[in-house]
Design a protein around this motif. Structure first.
Motif, PDB file in Angstrom:
ATOM      1  N   GLN A  75       0.831  -1.201   0.000  1.00  0.00           N
ATOM      2  CA  GLN A  75       0.000   0.000   0.000  1.00  0.00           C
ATOM      3  C   GLN A  75       0.868   1.254   0.000  1.00  0.00           C
ATOM      4  OE1 GLN A  75      -3.316   0.194  -0.353  1.00  0.00           O
ATOM      5  NE2 GLN A  75      -3.083   2.424  -0.400  1.00  0.00           N
ATOM      6  N   ALA A  76       1.994   1.203   0.717  1.00  0.00           N
ATOM      7  CA  ALA A  76       2.906   2.353   0.749  1.00  0.00           C
ATOM      8  C   ALA A  76       3.424   2.661  -0.654  1.00  0.00           C
ATOM      9  CB  ALA A  76       4.071   2.076   1.699  1.00  0.00           C
ATOM     10  N   GLU A  77       3.862   1.601  -1.380  1.00  0.00           N
ATOM     11  CA  GLU A  77       4.385   1.804  -2.731  1.00  0.00           C
ATOM     12  C   GLU A  77       3.314   2.369  -3.661  1.00  0.00           C
ATOM     13  OE1 GLU A  77       5.869  -1.991  -3.813  1.00  0.00           O
ATOM     14  OE2 GLU A  77       7.825  -1.699  -2.824  1.00  0.00           O
ATOM     15  N   LYS A  78       2.078   1.921  -3.483  1.00  0.00           N
ATOM     16  CA  LYS A  78       0.981   2.437  -4.298  1.00  0.00           C
ATOM     17  C   LYS A  78       0.813   3.944  -4.089  1.00  0.00           C
ATOM     18  CE  LYS A  78      -3.990   1.870  -5.095  1.00  0.00           C
ATOM     19  NZ  LYS A  78      -5.224   1.132  -4.702  1.00  0.00           N
ATOM     20  N   ASN A  79       0.895   4.382  -2.834  1.00  0.00           N
ATOM     21  CA  ASN A  79       0.750   5.814  -2.544  1.00  0.00           C
ATOM     22  C   ASN A  79       1.931   6.628  -3.093  1.00  0.00           C
ATOM     23  OD1 ASN A  79      -1.784   5.934  -1.115  1.00  0.00           O
ATOM     24  ND2 ASN A  79      -0.777   4.876   0.587  1.00  0.00           N
ATOM     25  N   TYR A  80       3.135   6.084  -2.983  1.00  0.00           N
ATOM     26  CA  TYR A  80       4.301   6.785  -3.535  1.00  0.00           C
ATOM     27  C   TYR A  80       4.164   6.946  -5.053  1.00  0.00           C
ATOM     28  CZ  TYR A  80       6.536   5.900   1.010  1.00  0.00           C
ATOM     29  OH  TYR A  80       6.839   5.866   2.346  1.00  0.00           O
ATOM     30  N   ARG A  81       3.672   5.907  -5.708  1.00  0.00           N
ATOM     31  CA  ARG A  81       3.489   5.999  -7.161  1.00  0.00           C
ATOM     32  C   ARG A  81       2.400   7.017  -7.512  1.00  0.00           C
ATOM     33  NH1 ARG A  81       4.086   0.229  -6.742  1.00  0.00           N
ATOM     34  NH2 ARG A  81       6.132  -0.405  -7.549  1.00  0.00           N
ATOM     35  N   SER A  82       1.420   7.170  -6.651  1.00  0.00           N
ATOM     36  CA  SER A  82       0.375   8.174  -6.882  1.00  0.00           C
ATOM     37  C   SER A  82       0.967   9.583  -6.871  1.00  0.00           C
ATOM     38  CB  SER A  82      -0.723   8.060  -5.819  1.00  0.00           C
ATOM     39  OG  SER A  82      -1.421   6.837  -5.936  1.00  0.00           O
ATOM     40  N   VAL A  83       1.953   9.797  -6.002  1.00  0.00           N
ATOM     41  CA  VAL A  83       2.642  11.091  -5.979  1.00  0.00           C
ATOM     42  C   VAL A  83       3.309  11.340  -7.326  1.00  0.00           C
ATOM     43  CG1 VAL A  83       4.525  12.432  -4.968  1.00  0.00           C
ATOM     44  CG2 VAL A  83       3.048  11.050  -3.494  1.00  0.00           C
ATOM     45  N   LEU A  84       4.035  10.351  -7.820  1.00  0.00           N
ATOM     46  CA  LEU A  84       4.801  10.509  -9.064  1.00  0.00           C
ATOM     47  C   LEU A  84       3.887  10.648 -10.278  1.00  0.00           C
ATOM     48  CD1 LEU A  84       7.637   7.898  -8.406  1.00  0.00           C
ATOM     49  CD2 LEU A  84       7.672  10.372  -8.002  1.00  0.00           C
ATOM     50  N   ALA A  85       2.649  10.220 -10.167  1.00  0.00           N
ATOM     51  CA  ALA A  85       1.705  10.316 -11.284  1.00  0.00           C
ATOM     52  C   ALA A  85       1.076  11.697 -11.401  1.00  0.00           C
ATOM     53  CB  ALA A  85       0.609   9.259 -11.131  1.00  0.00           C
ATOM     54  N   ILE A  86       1.298  12.542 -10.388  1.00  0.00           N
ATOM     55  CA  ILE A  86       0.685  13.878 -10.388  1.00  0.00           C
ATOM     56  C   ILE A  86       1.542  14.828 -11.206  1.00  0.00           C
ATOM     57  CG2 ILE A  86      -0.015  15.841  -8.966  1.00  0.00           C
ATOM     58  CD1 ILE A  86      -0.506  13.845  -6.678  1.00  0.00           C
ATOM     59  N   ASP A  87       1.012  15.316 -12.306  1.00  0.00           N
ATOM     60  CA  ASP A  87       1.726  16.266 -13.152  1.00  0.00           C
ATOM     61  C   ASP A  87       1.743  17.622 -12.454  1.00  0.00           C
ATOM     62  OD1 ASP A  87       2.972  17.526 -15.243  1.00  0.00           O
ATOM     63  OD2 ASP A  87       1.164  17.720 -16.458  1.00  0.00           O
ATOM     64  N   GLY A  88       2.916  18.080 -12.035  1.00  0.00           N
ATOM     65  CA  GLY A  88       3.015  19.351 -11.332  1.00  0.00           C
ATOM     66  C   GLY A  88       3.247  19.207  -9.846  1.00  0.00           C
ATOM     67  N   ALA A  89       3.469  17.983  -9.356  1.00  0.00           N
ATOM     68  CA  ALA A  89       3.797  17.793  -7.941  1.00  0.00           C
ATOM     69  C   ALA A  89       5.127  18.473  -7.639  1.00  0.00           C
ATOM     70  CB  ALA A  89       3.879  16.313  -7.608  1.00  0.00           C
ATOM     71  N   PRO A  90       5.265  19.132  -6.461  1.00  0.00           N
ATOM     72  CA  PRO A  90       6.533  19.791  -6.121  1.00  0.00           C
ATOM     73  C   PRO A  90       7.704  18.819  -6.185  1.00  0.00           C
ATOM     74  CG  PRO A  90       4.807  20.425  -4.579  1.00  0.00           C
ATOM     75  CD  PRO A  90       4.242  19.323  -5.426  1.00  0.00           C
ATOM     76  N   ALA A  91       8.861  19.347  -6.584  1.00  0.00           N
ATOM     77  CA  ALA A  91      10.051  18.508  -6.748  1.00  0.00           C
ATOM     78  C   ALA A  91      10.440  17.823  -5.442  1.00  0.00           C
ATOM     79  CB  ALA A  91      11.208  19.352  -7.278  1.00  0.00           C
ATOM     80  N   SER A  92      10.281  18.541  -4.315  1.00  0.00           N
ATOM     81  CA  SER A  92      10.667  17.963  -3.026  1.00  0.00           C
ATOM     82  C   SER A  92       9.799  16.763  -2.664  1.00  0.00           C
ATOM     83  CB  SER A  92      10.561  19.024  -1.924  1.00  0.00           C
ATOM     84  OG  SER A  92       9.239  19.522  -1.829  1.00  0.00           O
ATOM     85  N   VAL A  93       8.511  16.820  -3.015  1.00  0.00           N
ATOM     86  CA  VAL A  93       7.610  15.711  -2.710  1.00  0.00           C
ATOM     87  C   VAL A  93       7.922  14.525  -3.622  1.00  0.00           C
ATOM     88  CG1 VAL A  93       5.204  15.040  -2.333  1.00  0.00           C
ATOM     89  CG2 VAL A  93       5.870  17.430  -2.138  1.00  0.00           C
ATOM     90  N   ARG A  94       8.189  14.800  -4.890  1.00  0.00           N
ATOM     91  CA  ARG A  94       8.541  13.722  -5.828  1.00  0.00           C
ATOM     92  C   ARG A  94       9.817  13.010  -5.379  1.00  0.00           C
ATOM     93  NH1 ARG A  94       5.857  13.900 -10.680  1.00  0.00           N
ATOM     94  NH2 ARG A  94       7.511  12.664 -11.643  1.00  0.00           N
ATOM     95  N   SER A  95      10.789  13.801  -4.923  1.00  0.00           N
ATOM     96  CA  SER A  95      12.046  13.212  -4.462  1.00  0.00           C
ATOM     97  C   SER A  95      11.808  12.299  -3.256  1.00  0.00           C
ATOM     98  CB  SER A  95      13.037  14.317  -4.104  1.00  0.00           C
ATOM     99  OG  SER A  95      14.233  13.793  -3.577  1.00  0.00           O
ATOM    100  N   ALA A  96      10.956  12.774  -2.324  1.00  0.00           N
ATOM    101  CA  ALA A  96      10.658  11.960  -1.144  1.00  0.00           C
ATOM    102  C   ALA A  96       9.924  10.677  -1.522  1.00  0.00           C
ATOM    103  CB  ALA A  96       9.831  12.778  -0.151  1.00  0.00           C
ATOM    104  N   ALA A  97       9.023  10.775  -2.521  1.00  0.00           N
ATOM    105  CA  ALA A  97       8.290   9.589  -2.969  1.00  0.00           C
ATOM    106  C   ALA A  97       9.231   8.584  -3.634  1.00  0.00           C
ATOM    107  CB  ALA A  97       7.181  10.000  -3.941  1.00  0.00           C
ATOM    108  N   GLU A  98      10.190   9.078  -4.404  1.00  0.00           N
ATOM    109  CA  GLU A  98      11.168   8.186  -5.046  1.00  0.00           C
ATOM    110  C   GLU A  98      12.010   7.460  -4.001  1.00  0.00           C
ATOM    111  OE1 GLU A  98      13.153  10.959  -7.523  1.00  0.00           O
ATOM    112  OE2 GLU A  98      11.660  10.873  -9.152  1.00  0.00           O
ATOM    113  N   LYS A  99      12.381   8.185  -2.952  1.00  0.00           N
ATOM    114  CA  LYS A  99      13.134   7.542  -1.867  1.00  0.00           C
ATOM    115  C   LYS A  99      12.275   6.498  -1.164  1.00  0.00           C
ATOM    116  CE  LYS A  99      16.157  11.509  -0.921  1.00  0.00           C
ATOM    117  NZ  LYS A  99      16.509  12.568   0.063  1.00  0.00           N
ATOM    118  N   GLY A 100      10.965   6.811  -1.005  1.00  0.00           N
ATOM    119  CA  GLY A 100      10.057   5.858  -0.375  1.00  0.00           C
ATOM    120  C   GLY A 100       9.902   4.589  -1.182  1.00  0.00           C
ATOM    121  N   LEU A 101       9.947   4.705  -2.508  1.00  0.00           N
ATOM    122  CA  LEU A 101       9.874   3.518  -3.354  1.00  0.00           C
ATOM    123  C   LEU A 101      11.156   2.698  -3.272  1.00  0.00           C
ATOM    124  CD1 LEU A 101       8.110   4.834  -6.589  1.00  0.00           C
ATOM    125  CD2 LEU A 101       7.265   3.067  -5.037  1.00  0.00           C
TER     126      LEU A 101
END
Length: 513
Positions: free
Chosen positions: A479-505
């Motif tokens: 479920q955690a990985e699913k949520n991290y991928r949801s972050v990366l699917a958002i066009d226009g998500a802040p770079a800092s959040v995308r970076s944190a999601a990539e680390k979470g994956l």
């Protein structure tokens, strides 16, 4: 004849300026919007054209008002967001095309698409209205765009967006109407032009808010003259008048080429002028007409000092025939014929020997004088009231980690109303407080509630990131990985959040690290 002149720092996107009648208003339809331009500019905005998007001039003031309370809505941003929310396949193809045809600067980038829009027929197919040999060089480079625009037009429902945008276009047209009518009337009166110019020819002005601000771009394709104007806090009506003077005077230079040819020797004095564009050095008709227009503009200026300054500037930039034409115009003003009938006399009266002496020691400027647009000052942020003000107070308290007062204010936002956007941020605030107070079950429910209200992209991406971390903490890695991928699917998500999601994956989140 195809002329393509760009004045980069000057104003709004106008595609074709129509002739003014001898009345105090511009003829119906000569100042208008263009659905072709709207479609093409909406397409490139969706594909990555961002020039001037943050400029204060994009939210422009109606001409001459200075009243910031009347600032028009930023329809460009609204159109971009509306198209982006649809996740269209046609936009993916446009992005690839746009990237493959990028230019060295934003003005050139916009220029090629304006040329394209002015040379095509309308929906549904957007095919060229010109014969293959007549298609301008910059448009030929965009081969294949017609099909992409047609697909985009249908898939994005541009017809509906065009209808919804009409109030903005009407306000832009109304703001320009008086100034343009007066400028064209002034030109007609001075040149004693009793009609709208010449039969079978067209001068059309298009306003369009989807381009970068502070632009005027002019085109002439055979007998069609176009001016395209984009938003500006202080539009330069004189630039539109300049294009209209070309419309009126270009045919005279072409018709009386033989008489003009006697001045070619004088034009050679302009060869070393560093500020003079090569287009003028290579095209004598274009050069001589521009010199005459500079002379007419000097005669229309108010005050001897301003007239002298305009002529001096023209001469220093290499328009060496302007002073002679200006002197001849003083004689023209004292007789009754229109410029159409006086043109041959105007050319014939120029004393070549006298001009040789005038130009023998002329000092040319190193570069042309560029008149920059006066930019609008950023509008002050409106004072917050109601739920928005309460939310701001809650965020300030949360930032100080004063959690209980912050929680009470977030709850008050939900009581005050204000719409789903504010409510989503209130639930997001309450969820963060629950997480800090080590209540993961409540935090998860509140983050989920935030997402149900379709929050802005930043709030949405942070909510998914928090949900991912909560799932990691509960040992729910899938479920955690699913949520991290949801972050990366958002066009226009802040770079800092995308970076944190990539680390979470890459590895499970551990708050202790």
């Amino acid at each position: 004849m195809c002329r393509h002149l760009i004045r980069p720092l000057l104003f709004i996107s106008i595609s074709a300026v129509a002739l003014a009648q001898s009345q105090s208003r511009a003829p119906e339809g000569q100042l208008d919007g263009s659905q072709n331009l709207f479609t093409v500019l909406a397409a490139i905005n969706a594909a990555g054209y961002d020039a001037g998007i943050e400029s204060a001039d994009s939210c422009w003031l109606p001409l001459g008002t200075g009243d910031k309370s009347r600032c028009l809505p930023q329809v460009r941003q609204q159109i971009r967001e509306s198209i982006a929310s649809k996740h269209l396949q046609s936009v993916d193809a446009l992005k690839k095309f746009f990237d493959a045809h990028r230019q060295a600067n934003a003005d050139a980038e916009l220029s090629q698409y304006i040329s394209f829009a002015l040379t095509i027929q309308g929906p549904p197919d957007f095919q060229s209205r010109m014969q293959p040999e007549e298609i301008p060089h910059d448009v030929r480079k965009l081969e294949g765009l017609n099909t992409l625009i047609a697909n985009f037009y249908r898939e994005a429902n541009i017809e509906e967006l065009w209808k919804r945008s009409q109030p903005t276009y009407e306000q832009m047209i109304a703001a320009y109407h008086t100034g343009i009518a007066q400028a064209l009337l002034e030109a007609n009166a001075y040149l004693r032009n009793p009609t709208s110019g010449f039969y079978g020819r067209r001068f059309q002005i298009y306003v369009d808010p989807l381009g970068a601000p502070n632009q005027i771009q002019s085109r002439s394709y055979k007998d069609d003259y176009f001016v395209v104007v984009t938003p500006s806090s202080e539009p330069e009506i004189n630039e539109i008048r300049h294009a209209y003077l070309h419309y009126l005077l270009d045919p005279l230079a072409l018709r009386h080429f033989e008489q003009l040819s006697r001045l070619k020797g004088l034009a050679e004095f302009a060869a070393p002028a560093p500020a003079l564009d090569d287009a003028y050095k290579d095209d004598f008709l274009l050069f001589s007409t521009e010199c005459l227009i500079k002379a007419v503009e000097s005669r229309l200026a108010h005050g001897a000092e301003n007239r002298h300054a305009l002529l001096s500037q023209a001469l220093s930039e290499g328009f060496v025939l302007a002073p002679a034409f200006a002197e001849g115009l003083q004689t023209y003003e004292k007789q009754v014929d229109s410029i159409r009938f006086y043109f041959v006399d105007l050319v014939g009266q120029i004393d070549l020997d006298r001009e040789d002496k005038r130009l023998e020691h002329v000092q040319f400027a190193r570069e042309a004088t560029v008149k920059k647009a006066k930019h609008a000052q950023p509008l002050p942020e409106p004072a917050l009231t109601g739920a928005a003000k309460t939310l701001q107070e809650a965020e300030e308290l949360y930032g100080k980690r004063d959690l209980e007062p912050a929680r009470l204010r977030y709850l008050r936002v939900l009581e005050q109303g204000g719409g789903d956007g504010l409510h989503a941020k209130a639930y997001y605030g309450l969820a963060r407080i629950a997480a800090l107070q080590k209540d993961p079950e409540l935090a998860e429910k509140l983050f989920q509630k935030t997402l149900e209200l379709s929050p802005d992209k930043e709030t949405m991406s942070w909510s998914y990131l928090y949900l991912g971390r909560l799932a990691d903490a509960a040992g729910e890695r899938e479920q955690a990985e699913k949520n991290y991928r949801s972050v990366l699917a958002i066009d226009g998500a802040p770079a800092s959040v995308r970076s944190a999601a990539e680390k979470g994956l890459a590895q499970p989140f551990n708050k202790d690290k």
